[in-house]
Design a protein around this motif. Structure first.
Motif, short mmCIF file in Angstrom:
data_model
loop_
_atom_site.label_atom_id
_atom_site.label_comp_id
_atom_site.label_asym_id
_atom_site.label_seq_id
_atom_site.Cartn_x
_atom_site.Cartn_y
_atom_site.Cartn_z
N SER A 46 -20.72 -25.31 48.82
CA SER A 46 -21.29 -25.48 47.48
C SER A 46 -21.08 -24.24 46.63
CB SER A 46 -22.79 -25.77 47.57
OG SER A 46 -23.02 -26.99 48.25
N ALA A 47 -20.95 -24.45 45.33
CA ALA A 47 -20.85 -23.35 44.38
C ALA A 47 -22.23 -23.09 43.78
CB ALA A 47 -19.87 -23.70 43.27
N GLU A 48 -22.51 -21.84 43.50
CA GLU A 48 -23.80 -21.44 42.93
C GLU A 48 -23.65 -21.20 41.42
OE1 GLU A 48 -27.03 -17.76 43.49
OE2 GLU A 48 -25.25 -17.90 44.76
N HIS A 49 -24.65 -21.60 40.67
CA HIS A 49 -24.73 -21.22 39.25
C HIS A 49 -26.04 -20.47 39.05
CE1 HIS A 49 -25.30 -22.46 34.73
NE2 HIS A 49 -25.03 -21.17 34.89
N MET A 50 -25.91 -19.19 38.76
CA MET A 50 -27.08 -18.36 38.47
C MET A 50 -27.10 -18.04 36.99
SD MET A 50 -28.09 -14.52 39.85
CE MET A 50 -28.50 -15.06 41.52
N HIS A 51 -28.25 -18.29 36.35
CA HIS A 51 -28.38 -18.00 34.93
C HIS A 51 -29.52 -17.01 34.70
CE1 HIS A 51 -28.35 -18.58 30.58
NE2 HIS A 51 -29.66 -18.68 30.63
N VAL A 52 -29.24 -16.00 33.88
CA VAL A 52 -30.26 -15.03 33.47
C VAL A 52 -30.37 -15.11 31.95
CG1 VAL A 52 -30.92 -12.59 33.37
CG2 VAL A 52 -29.83 -13.52 35.43
N GLY A 53 -31.57 -15.43 31.48
CA GLY A 53 -31.78 -15.61 30.06
C GLY A 53 -32.44 -14.42 29.40
N THR A 54 -32.88 -14.62 28.17
CA THR A 54 -33.52 -13.55 27.40
C THR A 54 -34.78 -13.06 28.09
OG1 THR A 54 -32.63 -14.53 25.37
CG2 THR A 54 -34.40 -12.92 25.13
N THR A 55 -35.53 -13.98 28.68
CA THR A 55 -36.74 -13.62 29.47
C THR A 55 -36.64 -14.31 30.82
OG1 THR A 55 -38.12 -15.52 28.83
CG2 THR A 55 -38.05 -13.64 27.30
N VAL A 56 -37.48 -13.90 31.76
CA VAL A 56 -37.46 -14.48 33.10
C VAL A 56 -37.78 -15.97 33.07
CG1 VAL A 56 -38.00 -12.31 34.26
CG2 VAL A 56 -39.85 -13.81 33.49
N PHE A 57 -38.46 -16.43 32.03
CA PHE A 57 -38.82 -17.84 31.93
C PHE A 57 -37.60 -18.71 31.64
CE2 PHE A 57 -42.56 -15.36 30.59
CZ PHE A 57 -43.44 -15.74 31.59
N ASN A 58 -36.49 -18.08 31.20
CA ASN A 58 -35.26 -18.82 30.93
C ASN A 58 -34.31 -18.83 32.12
OD1 ASN A 58 -35.58 -17.05 27.93
ND2 ASN A 58 -35.91 -19.26 28.04
N ALA A 142 -23.22 -9.72 40.36
CA ALA A 142 -22.69 -10.39 39.18
C ALA A 142 -23.06 -9.67 37.90
CB ALA A 142 -23.20 -11.83 39.12
N ARG A 143 -24.14 -8.88 37.93
CA ARG A 143 -24.59 -8.20 36.71
C ARG A 143 -25.32 -6.92 37.08
NH1 ARG A 143 -29.93 -8.36 33.58
NH2 ARG A 143 -30.73 -9.02 35.60
N MET A 144 -25.11 -5.89 36.26
CA MET A 144 -25.89 -4.65 36.33
C MET A 144 -26.07 -4.15 34.90
SD MET A 144 -27.60 -2.30 37.84
CE MET A 144 -27.25 -2.28 39.61
N GLU A 145 -27.30 -4.21 34.40
CA GLU A 145 -27.60 -3.76 33.04
C GLU A 145 -28.62 -2.64 33.10
OE1 GLU A 145 -28.94 -7.16 30.90
OE2 GLU A 145 -27.02 -8.21 31.01
N CYS A 146 -28.32 -1.55 32.41
CA CYS A 146 -29.21 -0.39 32.47
C CYS A 146 -29.60 0.10 31.08
CB CYS A 146 -28.53 0.74 33.24
SG CYS A 146 -28.16 0.34 34.97
N PRO A 150 -35.49 0.08 32.94
CA PRO A 150 -34.96 0.04 34.31
C PRO A 150 -33.74 -0.89 34.40
CG PRO A 150 -37.35 -0.28 34.29
CD PRO A 150 -36.89 -0.36 32.86
N CYS A 151 -32.84 -0.57 35.31
CA CYS A 151 -31.64 -1.38 35.49
C CYS A 151 -32.00 -2.76 36.00
CB CYS A 151 -30.68 -0.71 36.47
SG CYS A 151 -29.96 0.84 35.84
N GLY A 152 -31.29 -3.76 35.49
CA GLY A 152 -31.45 -5.12 35.97
C GLY A 152 -30.21 -5.55 36.71
N GLU A 153 -30.39 -6.07 37.93
CA GLU A 153 -29.26 -6.46 38.77
C GLU A 153 -29.38 -7.93 39.14
OE1 GLU A 153 -27.10 -4.91 42.89
OE2 GLU A 153 -29.28 -4.83 42.73
N THR A 163 -24.10 -16.89 34.42
CA THR A 163 -24.21 -16.91 32.97
C THR A 163 -25.33 -15.99 32.54
OG1 THR A 163 -25.55 -18.95 33.16
CG2 THR A 163 -23.23 -19.20 32.58
N ARG A 164 -25.09 -15.33 31.40
CA ARG A 164 -26.07 -14.39 30.85
C ARG A 164 -26.27 -14.72 29.38
NH1 ARG A 164 -30.24 -11.81 29.72
NH2 ARG A 164 -30.34 -9.52 29.75
N SER A 165 -27.50 -15.11 29.04
CA SER A 165 -27.84 -15.43 27.66
C SER A 165 -28.79 -14.39 27.08
CB SER A 165 -28.50 -16.81 27.56
OG SER A 165 -27.57 -17.82 27.88
#
Length: 252
Positions: A46-58, A142-146, A150-153, A163-165
């Protein structure tokens, strides 16, 4: 506490900038006709789709079927390129991944045969295996934002789409969550620590800049997911070509 964290970051930075270990004169090159063992371990189809939105609720995560079996796809690609380069491919179905995942280790400024996997090394040499290619699933960042705190991974366990929105704008990334190791038996050496394989594997997460916005981000159609599968397929085929090149021409 801050000093400890600073020291840790400096140590990691220095580790990442280390000079590659020295190479033997032939750069790990094998003669045509040599036997190359191949082992692939990708537990899920299976392929994974991970989405990170503007807030954790997304945020959300879901799965999709690949249009092909990942294990079969990898075996086919690597076997084809290795045979095209003149090698005999031997599938190592009787070996556990953990018995051949570190056949060569770097210690005291040189590569040595791993004492912990001595049994596998002896067995492979008895079978006249000159090199081992191991391709397995691996956790991939897939992502590292600092910025702005604090850095988000974000780390994906399986290949797929990340996907990153942010404030209505979405970016799309193909994530091949696989890693190849290429061990030459004599002298012991891991060719994946050098070019042409090193840069490709470090930069395997690829932004899909022309990805068409789906009708429903949480439920992609087969056609909408196709560019992701195609990008992962491209990565596998390029990695198989670079592996064959490393073994047939040596590395640098």
């Amino acid at each position: 506490m801050r000093r400890r964290l600073l020291a840790l970051f400096v140590a990691l930075a220095l580790t990442g900038c280390m000079t590659p270990p020295p190479l033997p004169p032939n750069g790990g090159q094998l003669a045509k006709g040599a036997k190359v063992g191949l082992l692939v371990r990708i537990p899920t189809a299976s392929a994974e789709h991970m989405h990170v939105g503007t807030t954790v609720f997304n945020n959300f995560s879901t799965t999709y079927p690949f249009p092909w079996n990942p294990t079969a796809k990898v075996y086919e690609a690597f076997t084809s390129e290795l045979e095209k380069a003149g090698f005999q491919v031997v599938r190592l179905t009787s070996f556990a991944t953990t018995s051949v995942n570190a056949l060569a280790v770097f210690k005291h400024d040189r590569w040595i045969a791993n004492p912990a996997q001595a049994w596998a090394t002896r067995k492979l040499k008895d079978d006249q295996i000159a090199a081992v290619v191991l391709v397995e699933a691996t956790r991939t960042q897939a992502r590292m934002e600092c910025t702005g705190g604090p850095c988000g991974e974000s780390v994906m366990q399986n290949s797929g789409l990340f996907t990153r929105s942010m404030l209505g704008s979405t970016r799309y990334f193909a994530v091949p969550a696989i890693e190849a190791k290429v061990f030459v038996m004599d002298p012991p050496l891991n060719l994946a620590a050098y070019e042409p394989m090193l840069a490709q594997q470090r930069q395997r997460v690829r932004q899909l800049k022309d990805f068409q916005e789906p009708r429903d981000l949480k439920r992609l159609s087969t056609a909408e997911f196709a560019p992701v599968a195609s990008a992962i397929d491209d990565h596998v085929r390029a990695l198989s070509r670079n592996t064959a090149q490393a073994l047939s021409q040596g590395v640098k």
